[in-house]
Design a protein around this motif. Structure first.
Motif, PDB file in Angstrom:
ATOM      1  N   ALA A   1       0.931  -1.225  -0.020  1.00 41.23           N
ATOM      2  CA  ALA A   1      -0.023   0.188   0.249  1.00 41.23           C
ATOM      3  C   ALA A   1       0.878   1.288   0.119  1.00 41.23           C
ATOM      4  O   ALA A   1       1.890   1.363   0.713  1.00 41.23           O
ATOM      5  N   TRP A   2       0.437   2.223  -0.881  1.00 43.00           N
ATOM      6  CA  TRP A   2       1.127   3.549  -0.771  1.00 43.00           C
ATOM      7  C   TRP A   2       0.139   4.720  -0.916  1.00 43.00           C
ATOM      8  O   TRP A   2       0.603   6.010  -1.354  1.00 43.00           O
ATOM      9  N   GLU A   3      -0.931   4.409  -0.577  1.00 46.15           N
ATOM     10  CA  GLU A   3      -2.082   5.422  -0.639  1.00 46.15           C
ATOM     11  C   GLU A   3      -3.452   4.872  -0.237  1.00 46.15           C
ATOM     12  O   GLU A   3      -3.409   3.587   0.321  1.00 46.15           O
ATOM     13  N   SER A   4      -4.517   5.607  -0.142  1.00 38.95           N
ATOM     14  CA  SER A   4      -5.586   5.309   0.598  1.00 38.95           C
ATOM     15  C   SER A   4      -6.325   4.040   0.261  1.00 38.95           C
ATOM     16  O   SER A   4      -6.903   3.217   1.193  1.00 38.95           O
ATOM     17  N   PHE A   5      -6.627   3.651  -1.119  1.00 34.40           N
ATOM     18  CA  PHE A   5      -7.181   2.448  -1.274  1.00 34.40           C
ATOM     19  C   PHE A   5      -6.545   1.118  -0.946  1.00 34.40           C
ATOM     20  O   PHE A   5      -7.159   0.298  -0.425  1.00 34.40           O
ATOM     21  N   GLY A   6      -5.082   1.358  -1.245  1.00 31.89           N
ATOM     22  CA  GLY A   6      -4.416   0.149  -0.916  1.00 31.89           C
ATOM     23  C   GLY A   6      -4.348  -0.105   0.711  1.00 31.89           C
ATOM     24  O   GLY A   6      -4.377  -1.169   1.201  1.00 31.89           O
ATOM     25  N   GLU A   7      -4.457   0.805   1.442  1.00 30.93           N
ATOM     26  CA  GLU A   7      -4.497   0.972   2.905  1.00 30.93           C
ATOM     27  C   GLU A   7      -5.706   0.512   3.129  1.00 30.93           C
ATOM     28  O   GLU A   7      -5.820  -0.332   4.311  1.00 30.93           O
ATOM     29  N   GLY A   8      -6.932   0.722   2.392  1.00 25.70           N
ATOM     30  CA  GLY A   8      -8.149   0.153   2.826  1.00 25.70           C
ATOM     31  C   GLY A   8      -7.846  -1.436   2.518  1.00 25.70           C
ATOM     32  O   GLY A   8      -8.670  -2.284   3.651  1.00 25.70           O
ATOM     33  N   TRP A   9      -7.483  -1.913   1.526  1.00 23.24           N
ATOM     34  CA  TRP A   9      -7.359  -3.497   1.411  1.00 23.24           C
ATOM     35  C   TRP A   9      -6.651  -3.893   2.427  1.00 23.24           C
ATOM     36  O   TRP A   9      -6.557  -5.078   2.979  1.00 23.24           O
ATOM     37  N   VAL A  10      -5.488  -3.376   2.889  1.00 23.39           N
ATOM     38  CA  VAL A  10      -4.468  -3.882   4.227  1.00 23.39           C
ATOM     39  C   VAL A  10      -5.322  -4.035   5.308  1.00 23.39           C
ATOM     40  O   VAL A  10      -5.517  -5.044   6.155  1.00 23.39           O
ATOM     41  N   SER A  11      -6.380  -2.896   5.532  1.00 26.40           N
ATOM     42  CA  SER A  11      -7.322  -2.885   6.855  1.00 26.40           C
ATOM     43  C   SER A  11      -8.380  -4.192   6.754  1.00 26.40           C
ATOM     44  O   SER A  11      -8.484  -4.728   7.880  1.00 26.40           O
ATOM     45  N   ASP A  12      -8.700  -4.342   5.594  1.00 23.88           N
ATOM     46  CA  ASP A  12      -9.739  -5.306   5.345  1.00 23.88           C
ATOM     47  C   ASP A  12      -9.229  -6.742   5.684  1.00 23.88           C
ATOM     48  O   ASP A  12      -9.746  -7.643   6.497  1.00 23.88           O
ATOM     49  N   VAL A  13      -8.065  -6.951   5.178  1.00 19.50           N
ATOM     50  CA  VAL A  13      -7.302  -8.060   5.368  1.00 19.50           C
ATOM     51  C   VAL A  13      -6.888  -8.444   6.798  1.00 19.50           C
ATOM     52  O   VAL A  13      -7.130  -9.453   7.583  1.00 19.50           O
ATOM     53  N   VAL A  14      -6.516  -7.513   7.490  1.00 19.02           N
ATOM     54  CA  VAL A  14      -5.852  -7.558   8.952  1.00 19.02           C
ATOM     55  C   VAL A  14      -7.137  -7.546   9.889  1.00 19.02           C
ATOM     56  O   VAL A  14      -7.306  -8.278  10.925  1.00 19.02           O
ATOM     57  N   LYS A  15      -8.083  -6.733   9.715  1.00 21.18           N
ATOM     58  CA  LYS A  15      -9.326  -6.273  10.911  1.00 21.18           C
ATOM     59  C   LYS A  15     -10.398  -7.083  10.234  1.00 21.18           C
ATOM     60  O   LYS A  15     -11.239  -7.616  11.482  1.00 21.18           O
ATOM     61  N   GLN A  16     -10.784  -7.469   9.395  1.00 22.22           N
ATOM     62  CA  GLN A  16     -12.070  -8.134   8.915  1.00 22.22           C
ATOM     63  C   GLN A  16     -11.683  -9.671   8.572  1.00 22.22           C
ATOM     64  O   GLN A  16     -12.453 -10.347   9.209  1.00 22.22           O
ATOM     65  N   LEU A  17     -10.935 -10.038   7.666  1.00 25.15           N
ATOM     66  CA  LEU A  17     -10.574 -11.365   7.652  1.00 25.15           C
ATOM     67  C   LEU A  17      -9.487 -11.970   8.722  1.00 25.15           C
ATOM     68  O   LEU A  17      -9.561 -13.196   8.829  1.00 25.15           O
ATOM     69  N   LYS A  18      -8.901 -11.046   9.510  1.00 26.10           N
ATOM     70  CA  LYS A  18      -8.074 -11.339  10.437  1.00 26.10           C
ATOM     71  C   LYS A  18      -6.844 -12.381  10.166  1.00 26.10           C
ATOM     72  O   LYS A  18      -6.806 -13.121  10.869  1.00 26.10           O
ATOM     73  N   LEU A  19      -6.371 -12.225   8.967  1.00 24.21           N
ATOM     74  CA  LEU A  19      -5.249 -13.234   8.775  1.00 24.21           C
ATOM     75  C   LEU A  19      -4.023 -12.894   9.503  1.00 24.21           C
ATOM     76  O   LEU A  19      -3.510 -11.772   9.632  1.00 24.21           O
ATOM     77  N   LYS A  20      -3.662 -13.761  10.213  1.00 24.40           N
ATOM     78  CA  LYS A  20      -2.546 -13.515  10.987  1.00 24.40           C
ATOM     79  C   LYS A  20      -1.204 -13.385  10.381  1.00 24.40           C
ATOM     80  O   LYS A  20      -0.017 -12.983  10.840  1.00 24.40           O
ATOM     81  N   ASP A  21      -1.074 -14.127   9.232  1.00 20.28           N
ATOM     82  CA  ASP A  21       0.169 -14.199   8.504  1.00 20.28           C
ATOM     83  C   ASP A  21       0.134 -13.066   7.371  1.00 20.28           C
ATOM     84  O   ASP A  21       0.705 -13.411   6.131  1.00 20.28           O
ATOM     85  N   ALA A  22      -0.394 -11.767   7.698  1.00 20.32           N
ATOM     86  CA  ALA A  22      -0.560 -10.741   6.550  1.00 20.32           C
ATOM     87  C   ALA A  22       0.812  -9.890   6.968  1.00 20.32           C
ATOM     88  O   ALA A  22       0.836  -9.559   8.011  1.00 20.32           O
ATOM     89  N   ARG A  23       1.606  -9.609   5.771  1.00 18.96           N
ATOM     90  CA  ARG A  23       2.768  -8.708   6.035  1.00 18.96           C
ATOM     91  C   ARG A  23       2.402  -7.648   5.285  1.00 18.96           C
ATOM     92  O   ARG A  23       2.036  -7.788   4.137  1.00 18.96           O
ATOM     93  N   LYS A  24       2.687  -6.551   5.838  1.00 17.36           N
ATOM     94  CA  LYS A  24       2.233  -5.161   5.414  1.00 17.36           C
ATOM     95  C   LYS A  24       3.442  -4.446   4.727  1.00 17.36           C
ATOM     96  O   LYS A  24       4.599  -4.258   5.574  1.00 17.36           O
ATOM     97  N   LEU A  25       3.503  -4.165   3.579  1.00 15.54           N
ATOM     98  CA  LEU A  25       4.578  -3.205   2.890  1.00 15.54           C
ATOM     99  C   LEU A  25       4.275  -1.973   2.319  1.00 15.54           C
ATOM    100  O   LEU A  25       3.469  -2.000   1.462  1.00 15.54           O
ATOM    101  N   LEU A  26       4.441  -0.911   3.202  1.00 13.60           N
ATOM    102  CA  LEU A  26       3.985   0.400   3.111  1.00 13.60           C
ATOM    103  C   LEU A  26       4.888   1.366   2.547  1.00 13.60           C
ATOM    104  O   LEU A  26       6.044   1.329   2.906  1.00 13.60           O
TER     105      LEU A  26
END
Length: 375
Positions: A96-121
């Protein structure tokens, strides 16, 4: 500083980054063939939807073995459908490098709650370090950051022998930038971006590798009906043949078809990219000629040719004043930066915008900046 108000305005002052300018010459009469008052499940209804899919393949130059489906809820729905249906089997790298990419990060981490999600920002104006991406993992990224004006230069950073899937939100890149389909397993976009279509549905494109994942993997979470792409362990083929999951607007479908036919008339994908490149070049020349303006995208190779974002000296009130002045004068509508982006302007340069209109806009930017910074 005083400056004479320009005497010529853009013939079309619509420079919004979504919904975007309609195709040149568009009128409501363009939709006279829309199948309104009829079922989208009728033979004729499905034929119009199937034609939209066929024209998408032709204009975007999508490989023959990739599936193309029309899905609910614009690009957002298409991205969410892909993530909810495909993620969870492997770890995932979220870029993610802007708001929509950040939105997908949030959904994966907070909604799908994937524990093995790595964020490259990365901050607005830059890309993450693409060399750090682990392609043994699934990878989710935007091709063109609509709110930052930063895009990936090409698909060379994605290996052909990757183990994971690449899921690409291409909503402000499709039809303006050269998507490298062999590098992409999922591609999504919405009609209201580069071709200036109306809202409602998104487009979901799947590679054979993505289909294989769908048919061999069942996510651990409940799947909402509008996200379901399989039945009995097999892909629901009808979705990719014009049988939508929910009711589409046949007016919007017709509008998309009209835009695709226009795209063919201007030279297909090559013609569309050339138009966007010429448009973005007009704005970049203006930026280069003015010390008080900068392209938000720092590296030239990563500068968008659709959602061109710029910052201005003089404080964050300056671009807001400029946008209001230009709207009042009916010289430019909806060019303020996105609410989460750094203060500035965002000028849509996609293929439906006429280069002559951007050329007419540039003197108005000079005038508006002078007005906004006058003491």
């Amino acid at each position: 500083m005083t400056m004479t108000k320009p005497g010529v305005k853009p013939a079309c002052a619509n420079f919004s980054s979504g919904p975007c300018a309609k195709i040149p010459g568009w009128t409501a009469q363009s939709l006279s063939n829309a199948l309104v008052g009829r079922s989208h499940r009728s033979g004729e209804g499905k034929a119009r939807l199937k034609l939209a899919i066929q024209l998408t393949r032709e204009v975007l130059e999508v490989p023959d073995d990739y599936l193309i489906g029309i899905v609910p809820a614009s690009d957002t729905g298409a991205v969410e459908m892909a993530m909810w249906s495909l993620l969870g089997q492997r770890p995932v790298d979220m870029l993610a490098w802007e708001s929509f990419g950040e939105g997908w990060v949030s959904d994966v981490v907070k909604q799908l709650k994937l524990k093995d999600a790595r964020k490259l920002l990365a901050a607005y104006g830059e890309l993450p370090d693409l060399a750090m991406v682990d392609f043994n993992n699934d990878v989710v990224f935007t091709w063109n950051g609509t709110t930052s004006g930063v895009r990936v230069a090409d698909g060379s950073w994605i290996p052909d022998d990757r183990a994971g899937l690449t899921i690409c939100d291409a909503t402000s890149a499709a039809f303006a930038q050269n998507l490298d389909f062999p590098k992409l397993d999922v591609v999504t976009f919405s009609w209201q971006k580069v071709l200036g279509g109306e809202g409602a549905h998104g487009v979901l494109i799947l590679s054979p590798r993505a289909v294989q994942r769908l048919e061999s993997y069942t996510p651990a979470w409940p799947m909402p009906k509008i996200f379901r792409l399989t039945s009995g362990g097999k892909i629901i083929a009808g979705i990719f043949e014009g049988e939508t999951i929910n009711t589409p607007s046949m007016l919007c479908v017709e509008d998309y078809i009209v835009a695709l036919e226009w795209a063919k008339s201007v030279g297909g994908l090559a013609g569309l990219m050339a138009r966007a490149d010429a448009n973005a070049a007009v704005v970049q020349r203006w930026i280069d000629a003015n010390d008080f303006a900068k392209n938000l995208a720092k590296a030239a190779a990563t500068r968008s040719n659709t959602s061109v974002c710029l910052t201005l000296e003089g404080g964050e009130a300056v671009p807001k004043k400029m946008a209001k002045l230009l709207e009042t004068e009916k010289a430019a509508f909806d060019i303020g930066s996105y609410r989460d982006a750094p203060p500035g302007l965002r000028i849509w340069c996609g293929a439906t915008v006429e280069t002559s209109d951007l050329e007419a806009l540039m003197p108005w930017l000079d005038w508006a900046y002078a007005q906004a910074t006058a003491s």
